[in-house]
Motif scaffolding. Structure first.
Motif, PDB file in Angstrom:
ATOM      1  N   THR A   1      -9.850  14.291  -5.789  1.00  0.00           N
ATOM      2  CA  THR A   1      -8.623  14.393  -6.569  1.00  0.00           C
ATOM      3  C   THR A   1      -7.884  13.057  -6.454  1.00  0.00           C
ATOM      4  OG1 THR A   1      -8.458  16.768  -6.232  1.00  0.00           O
ATOM      5  CG2 THR A   1      -6.418  15.607  -6.765  1.00  0.00           C
ATOM      6  N   LYS A   2      -7.326  12.586  -7.567  1.00  0.00           N
ATOM      7  CA  LYS A   2      -6.726  11.256  -7.592  1.00  0.00           C
ATOM      8  C   LYS A   2      -5.237  11.320  -7.906  1.00  0.00           C
ATOM      9  CE  LYS A   2     -11.072   9.134  -9.082  1.00  0.00           C
ATOM     10  NZ  LYS A   2     -11.773   8.389 -10.158  1.00  0.00           N
ATOM     11  N   VAL A   3      -4.478  10.509  -7.165  1.00  0.00           N
ATOM     12  CA  VAL A   3      -3.037  10.372  -7.392  1.00  0.00           C
ATOM     13  C   VAL A   3      -2.761   8.923  -7.742  1.00  0.00           C
ATOM     14  CG1 VAL A   3      -0.744  10.639  -6.408  1.00  0.00           C
ATOM     15  CG2 VAL A   3      -2.565  12.221  -5.742  1.00  0.00           C
ATOM     16  N   ASP A   4      -2.263   8.688  -8.943  1.00  0.00           N
ATOM     17  CA  ASP A   4      -1.988   7.329  -9.412  1.00  0.00           C
ATOM     18  C   ASP A   4      -0.540   6.972  -9.075  1.00  0.00           C
ATOM     19  OD1 ASP A   4      -3.185   5.111 -10.603  1.00  0.00           O
ATOM     20  OD2 ASP A   4      -2.109   5.439 -12.471  1.00  0.00           O
ATOM     21  N   VAL A   5      -0.343   5.802  -8.492  1.00  0.00           N
ATOM     22  CA  VAL A   5       0.991   5.322  -8.127  1.00  0.00           C
ATOM     23  C   VAL A   5       1.493   4.404  -9.245  1.00  0.00           C
ATOM     24  CG1 VAL A   5       2.379   4.151  -6.391  1.00  0.00           C
ATOM     25  CG2 VAL A   5       0.322   5.416  -5.701  1.00  0.00           C
ATOM     26  N   ARG A   6       2.602   4.793  -9.868  1.00  0.00           N
ATOM     27  CA  ARG A   6       3.122   4.027 -11.008  1.00  0.00           C
ATOM     28  C   ARG A   6       4.599   3.699 -10.787  1.00  0.00           C
ATOM     29  NH1 ARG A   6       0.380   7.829 -15.786  1.00  0.00           N
ATOM     30  NH2 ARG A   6      -1.745   7.739 -14.933  1.00  0.00           N
TER      31      ARG A   6
ATOM     32  N   ILE B   1      -7.802  11.714  -2.698  1.00  0.00           N
ATOM     33  CA  ILE B   1      -7.603  12.752  -1.685  1.00  0.00           C
ATOM     34  C   ILE B   1      -8.927  13.473  -1.483  1.00  0.00           C
ATOM     35  CG2 ILE B   1      -6.308  14.816  -1.070  1.00  0.00           C
ATOM     36  CD1 ILE B   1      -4.092  13.807  -2.892  1.00  0.00           C
ATOM     37  N   MET B   2      -9.490  13.326  -0.296  1.00  0.00           N
ATOM     38  CA  MET B   2     -10.815  13.876  -0.012  1.00  0.00           C
ATOM     39  C   MET B   2     -10.756  15.190   0.766  1.00  0.00           C
ATOM     40  SD  MET B   2     -12.619  11.596  -1.494  1.00  0.00           S
ATOM     41  CE  MET B   2     -14.256  12.078  -0.959  1.00  0.00           C
ATOM     42  N   SER B   3      -9.613  15.481   1.372  1.00  0.00           N
ATOM     43  CA  SER B   3      -9.521  16.650   2.258  1.00  0.00           C
ATOM     44  C   SER B   3      -9.190  17.901   1.456  1.00  0.00           C
ATOM     45  CB  SER B   3      -8.446  16.430   3.324  1.00  0.00           C
ATOM     46  OG  SER B   3      -8.249  17.606   4.061  1.00  0.00           O
TER      47      SER B   3
ATOM     48  N   SER C   1      -3.990  12.147   6.057  1.00  0.00           N
ATOM     49  CA  SER C   1      -3.369  10.942   5.500  1.00  0.00           C
ATOM     50  C   SER C   1      -4.432  10.045   4.881  1.00  0.00           C
ATOM     51  CB  SER C   1      -2.613  10.176   6.591  1.00  0.00           C
ATOM     52  OG  SER C   1      -1.509  10.924   7.044  1.00  0.00           O
ATOM     53  N   THR C   2      -4.161   9.599   3.678  1.00  0.00           N
ATOM     54  CA  THR C   2      -5.041   8.692   2.949  1.00  0.00           C
ATOM     55  C   THR C   2      -4.191   7.567   2.375  1.00  0.00           C
ATOM     56  OG1 THR C   2      -6.443  10.560   2.354  1.00  0.00           O
ATOM     57  CG2 THR C   2      -6.800   8.525   1.157  1.00  0.00           C
TER      58      THR C   2
ATOM     59  N   GLY D   1       0.824  -1.197   0.000  1.00  0.00           N
ATOM     60  CA  GLY D   1       0.000   0.000   0.000  1.00  0.00           C
ATOM     61  C   GLY D   1       0.855   1.243   0.000  1.00  0.00           C
ATOM     62  N   VAL D   2       0.205   2.369  -0.197  1.00  0.00           N
ATOM     63  CA  VAL D   2       0.873   3.666  -0.156  1.00  0.00           C
ATOM     64  C   VAL D   2       0.006   4.621   0.650  1.00  0.00           C
ATOM     65  CG1 VAL D   2       1.499   5.696  -1.512  1.00  0.00           C
ATOM     66  CG2 VAL D   2       2.185   3.438  -2.295  1.00  0.00           C
ATOM     67  N   MET D   3       0.634   5.363   1.546  1.00  0.00           N
ATOM     68  CA  MET D   3      -0.074   6.377   2.327  1.00  0.00           C
ATOM     69  C   MET D   3       0.456   7.752   1.930  1.00  0.00           C
ATOM     70  SD  MET D   3      -0.195   7.044   6.436  1.00  0.00           S
ATOM     71  CE  MET D   3      -0.505   5.335   6.771  1.00  0.00           C
ATOM     72  N   ILE D   4      -0.457   8.693   1.709  1.00  0.00           N
ATOM     73  CA  ILE D   4      -0.096  10.054   1.315  1.00  0.00           C
ATOM     74  C   ILE D   4      -0.750  11.033   2.287  1.00  0.00           C
ATOM     75  CG2 ILE D   4      -0.280  11.808  -0.484  1.00  0.00           C
ATOM     76  CD1 ILE D   4      -0.255   9.664  -2.558  1.00  0.00           C
ATOM     77  N   ASN D   5       0.043  11.941   2.818  1.00  0.00           N
ATOM     78  CA  ASN D   5      -0.493  13.030   3.641  1.00  0.00           C
ATOM     79  C   ASN D   5      -0.656  14.234   2.726  1.00  0.00           C
ATOM     80  OD1 ASN D   5      -1.338  14.397   5.981  1.00  0.00           O
ATOM     81  ND2 ASN D   5       0.697  15.263   6.248  1.00  0.00           N
ATOM     82  N   ALA D   6      -1.903  14.607   2.438  1.00  0.00           N
ATOM     83  CA  ALA D   6      -2.134  15.603   1.396  1.00  0.00           C
ATOM     84  C   ALA D   6      -3.476  16.292   1.581  1.00  0.00           C
ATOM     85  CB  ALA D   6      -2.071  14.938   0.019  1.00  0.00           C
ATOM     86  N   LYS D   7      -3.669  17.342   0.802  1.00  0.00           N
ATOM     87  CA  LYS D   7      -4.968  17.990   0.660  1.00  0.00           C
ATOM     88  C   LYS D   7      -5.127  18.336  -0.816  1.00  0.00           C
ATOM     89  CE  LYS D   7      -3.280  22.642   1.936  1.00  0.00           C
ATOM     90  NZ  LYS D   7      -3.568  23.360   0.686  1.00  0.00           N
ATOM     91  N   SER D   8      -6.329  18.727  -1.199  1.00  0.00           N
ATOM     92  CA  SER D   8      -6.582  18.998  -2.612  1.00  0.00           C
ATOM     93  C   SER D   8      -7.430  20.240  -2.768  1.00  0.00           C
ATOM     94  CB  SER D   8      -7.275  17.796  -3.269  1.00  0.00           C
ATOM     95  OG  SER D   8      -8.536  17.575  -2.654  1.00  0.00           O
TER      96      SER D   8
END
Length: 596
Positions: free
Chosen positions: A401-406, A420-422, A428-429, A389-396
């Motif tokens: 808003t979507k962040v694709d992990v490649r 990202i819902m915040s 953190s999501t 998994g990947v955890m991201i601390n973010a806001k949008s």
């Protein structure tokens, strides 16, 4: 044409019925230099107030002879032009009259077929000073008007910006006007690729500086604009980013170069009417060198705080061409291993490469703001523990808003997408990832829509955790050949010691930011033997689980029941596994947690 006959009043008068004297309050004076909604009228004939699908109220069905008027319009700065936002079913004309529907004609606004959309139209007007009544009278065709505004008479002299683009004229008298040139010289140092404050504009039209809640900005009315002269665009342009709000949804700001009459290079919609938000648009352009930059408000009032241009894609690689001659490009590659431990938090601004991404600081938090289709990349990330998994601390800037992990490229294999819902605070999501990826790889985080502000990132270890535990059972083999066999009684007293241990134990670590939290759980096996299953229970009144990683979760009565995935159900004696949850709201300092 629809007429409204005051029949009731006529009948009352005919019957000799009169009403007691009424107190009439003075109507408020209107400021015509701001946007005025058409429905804010004092009288009309033959028109209707209707609501469009967008929710905007408009004055519609203005046919020939129909009208509406506004009293006490305060033309304190005179009048040179009136602009309207209107929709027409074909060629049409609106007469603007002074004093009422039968008053003096100040000017005619000619409209063309707008094909169902509201567009901006304007016309020059005779000057009016002081308070007066203004009427909008249909002179042909059928028109709907959303709002209108006036341009002061004083601005008509300096406003014809057309001669200003003819800058050879000011350049010719350079010896005579060295001082006008010197104020412009500092403006040449303006860096359009860094944040530019709107109020630093060298010229403006229908725009006024305002300040609210500590934010200084320019309020640009519909068809108004601000100008920045001799802007150095040597890095090219590939996008426009602005921080702004508007007086209505879907107000737009256009970017023009060198002239208002030039074709718009880009148009950016501003959807936030309440608070300043950052929006961006990406485009292709071959513009370089020095130019005048015009920012023009359309279909409403734009309150602009700041703006910034994104450098062109074709300009940046050119200075890199001579660099390959030196071995420098090889040197940064070892430096790109900036992530020492991907299984702990690492900063987004430490990215080895990025596109459409800028480092910013807000409230002491340094983060990377990534626009749609932009990315940040981390080279040679050591994923020897796998990736679950990947955890991201973010806001949008917008929900979902979507962040694709490649891996291994912008167009590489997609491992999963973090939503990202915040929109207000950094939260953190996480996203679960089912992948066998291990070893060293390049990790790309690509924003597929919206704007993502990323503070930190973290990789959650994968199935490879239990694997190194497998060789451990080899250690008891040397214990067997020892002549401890005749002393089987000795291990027995040792067994009670593990009994004294806690068996399966669960620990947790809470990370709360007030409106949300993450909880990392650790299940320790101190039972003295291997376990192949475990279950953790947490009270539902103590946590709210929105997402999780590395576990299955279901609800039973007052509890969340948490069970492992197939690969992390096996825990060797003396070993631990980790999983986590994400929740919204507040959380206490302790939790009632049990494991069996």
């Amino acid at each position: 044409m629809k007429r409204k006959v005051p029949v009731i009043l006529s009948m009352l008068l005919a019957a000799g019925i009169t009403a007691p004297a009424l107190t009439v309050e003075a109507a408020p004076a209107f400021n015509p230099y701001k946007t005025i909604q058409a429905e804010a009228k004092f009288g009309d004939s033959g028109v209707e107030v209707t609501t469009e699908a967008s929710g905007a109220k408009v004055v519609s069905s203005i046919d020939k002879g129909d009208y509406f008027f506004v009293k006490d319009v305060n033309f304190s700065e005179g009048l040179s032009k009136i602009a309207i936002s209107a929709k027409a079913e074909g060629p049409a004309v609106i007469e603007v009259r002074k004093g009422g529907a039968d008053g003096e004609v100040l000017g005619n606004i000619k409209l063309s077929n707008t094909n169902g959309e509201y567009k901006d139209f304007s016309a020059a007007m005779k000057n009016v000073e002081g308070k007066d009544t203004i009427a909008f009278v249909g002179a042909g065709g059928s028109v709907s008007i959303d709002y209108w505004s006036a341009v002061a008479a004083q601005t008509t002299e300096p406003q014809p910006e057309e001669p200003q683009p003819e800058e050879p004229q000011p350049e010719n008298p350079q010896p005579e006007n060295p001082q006008p040139e010197t104020p412009e010289n500092p403006t040449t140092t303006l860096n359009p690729y860094d944040t530019v404050e709107a109020e630093s504009a060298q010229d403006k039209y229908f725009a006024a500086p305002l300040s609210k809640d500590g934010v200084n900005y320019l309020s640009i009315k519909a068809n108004g604009y601000i100008v920045f002269k001799d802007v150095d665009l040597s890095k090219g342009i590939s996008g426009l980013m602005i921080t702004a709000k508007s007086d209505r949804p879907n107000t737009s700001l256009e970017l023009h170069v060198d002239s208002l009459d030039s074709e718009a290079v880009a148009s950016l919609k501003i959807a936030s009417p309440d608070e300043f938000k950052t929006n961006a648009v990406k485009f292709t352009s071959d513009i370089t060198d020095k130019h005048d930059v015009y920012l023009v408000a359309k279909t409403g009032t734009v309150n602009l705080d700041s703006w910034k241009l994104m450098p062109g894609a074709n300009v940046n690689p050119e200075p890199e061409n001579p660099d390959p001659v030196t071995p420098d490009p090889v040197d940064p590659q070892p430096e790109t291993s900036v992530v020492a431990d991907p299984y702990s938090d690492f900063q987004a601004e430490a990215a080895s490469a990025k596109d459409l991404a800028d480092v910013a600081t807000l409230d002491d938090v340094t983060y990377t703001s990534i626009k749609a289709n932009g990315y940040i990349a981390f080279k040679d990330v050591d994923l020897t523990q796998g990736i679950a998994g990947v955890m991201i601390n973010a806001k949008s800037a917008a929900p979902n808003t979507k962040v694709d992990v490649r891996v291994d490229g912008v167009d590489g294999q997609s491992l999963g997408t973090v939503k990202i819902m915040s929109m207000g605070a950094f939260k953190s999501t996480a996203v679960k990832i089912d992948s066998t990826v291990s070893g060293k790889h390049d990790l790309y985080f690509v924003v597929t829509n919206g704007v993502a502000d990323i503070d930190t990132l973290k990789v959650l270890p994968g199935k490879t955790n239990p694997d190194p535990v497998d060789p451990d059972p080899v250690t008891p083999d040397p214990v067997n050949p020892d002549p401890v066999n005749p002393d089987p009684v000795n291990p027995d007293p040792v067994n009670p010691d593990p009994v004294v241990t806690e068996g399966l134990n669960v620990r947790y670590q809470i990370n709360s930011w007030g409106t949300g939290y993450t909880v990392d759980f650790f299940v320790d096996n101190k039972s003295g033997s291997t376990t192949n299953s475990w279950t953790v229970k947490v009270r539902k009144d103590q946590v709210s689980i929105d997402d999780s990683w590395c576990v299955n979760i279901k609800e039973e009565g007052d509890y969340y029941v948490i069970t492992p995935l197939d690969w992390n159900s096996h825990i060797e004696n003396g070993k631990s596994i980790q999983f986590g949850i994400i929740g919204t709201g507040s959380i206490g300092n302790t939790l009632d947690v049990s494991v069996q």
